[in-house]
Design an enzyme around this catalytic site. Structure first.
Site, PDB file in Angstrom:
ATOM      1  N   CYS A  83      53.270  16.285  31.827  1.00 55.43           N
ATOM      2  CA  CYS A  83      53.301  15.200  30.833  1.00 55.43           C
ATOM      3  C   CYS A  83      54.560  15.278  29.973  1.00 55.43           C
ATOM      4  O   CYS A  83      55.159  14.252  29.634  1.00 55.43           O
ATOM      5  CB  CYS A  83      52.076  15.276  29.922  1.00 55.43           C
ATOM      6  SG  CYS A  83      50.531  15.113  30.806  1.00 55.43           S
TER       7      CYS A  83
HETATM    8  C1  BEZ Z   1      50.442  18.593  33.127  1.00 53.97           C
HETATM    9  O1  BEZ Z   1      50.826  17.637  32.459  1.00 53.97           O
HETATM   10  O2  BEZ Z   1      51.186  19.517  33.403  1.00 53.97           O
HETATM   11  C2  BEZ Z   1      49.042  18.644  33.629  1.00 53.97           C
HETATM   12  C3  BEZ Z   1      48.006  18.101  32.886  1.00 53.97           C
HETATM   13  C4  BEZ Z   1      46.707  18.186  33.362  1.00 53.97           C
HETATM   14  C5  BEZ Z   1      46.459  18.799  34.595  1.00 53.97           C
HETATM   15  C6  BEZ Z   1      47.509  19.303  35.353  1.00 53.97           C
HETATM   16  C7  BEZ Z   1      48.797  19.227  34.862  1.00 53.97           C
END
Ligand code: BEZ
Length: 209
Positions: free
Chosen positions: A45
């Site tokens: 994210c």
């Molecule tokens: C991420 O943004 O890295 C992420 C968020 C939730 C699950 C897996 C990855």
């Protein structure tokens, strides 16, 4: 029920990092890249938010406003944005919706319970100035989106509206486009006086500028 292409994007009023917005009023005469992500302070994210911020000028050129959403609160968003700016070398200016009660995420079917019952998957809605949903994409939590593709589909949608054409597989701006089968050859000759290539009666390519 899930939202479909051609539906009017449901309206809502909500708190964002840029203040309270009424979605339809906020859209105004712009296109919108509305996207959800699972959570603040997560790695994928963070890169997506950074990329969106870095592409601010590209979105602006396309009269398109980015709008993010996660099911975190405003307080977390503000602290995380500083991290995004620091780690991604950018200044994030677009609004991020705070949706801790998952109200907007539910409205837009961004919660996919087999992934998480509390966090949104990576949904994309491209919405036009008439508030119509023009494209949807859904990515799982562990795959970051391709922002070249997001800009490309906005370009394709806007060109299709302007010229009454369709775009072939892997089209990029500047490449030949397709004359839709609904346009007869007679009409195509008037509409595209530059001429077109007829490979089959249903497969016609034209250059547009
Ligand atoms: C991420 O943004 O890295 C992420 C968020 C939730 C699950 C897996 C990855």
């Amino acid at each position: 029920m899930s939202l479909r292409i051609g539906d009017t994007a449901p309206n809502f009023s909500v708190a964002t990092t840029a203040g309270e917005i009424n979605f339809h009023e906020w859209i105004g005469g712009s296109w919108v890249f509305f996207f959800s992500h699972p959570a603040d302070f997560t790695p994928v994210c963070t890169t997506e938010m950074g990329r969106t911020a870095q592409l601010a000028e590209e979105f602006e050129k396309r009269n398109t406003k980015p709008l993010g959403l996660s099911t975190d609160g405003l307080k977390e968003h503000f602290v995380w944005i500083k991290d995004v700016d620091d780690t991604q070398n950018t200044t994030l200016k677009f609004p991020i919706i705070a949706d801790p009660k998952t109200e907007i995420a539910q409205l837009y079917d961004m919660i996919h319970p087999n992934e998480s019952s509390t966090e949104a998957v990576r949904s994309v809605f491209i919405i036009d100035p008439n508030k119509k949903i023009r494209l949807t994409m859904t990515y799982p939590m562990n795959v970051g989106r391709n922002f070249d593709e997001i800009l490309r589909v906005i370009d394709a949608l806007q060109l299709a509206d302007e010229k009454g054409i369709a775009t072939p597989a892997d089209w990029t701006p500047g490449a030949k486009v397709i004359i839709p089968p609904s346009v007869s050859n007679e009409d195509a000759k008037i509409k595209f006086p530059q001429g077109f290539d007829e490979i089959r009666s249903y497969l016609r390519f034209v250059e547009v500028s």
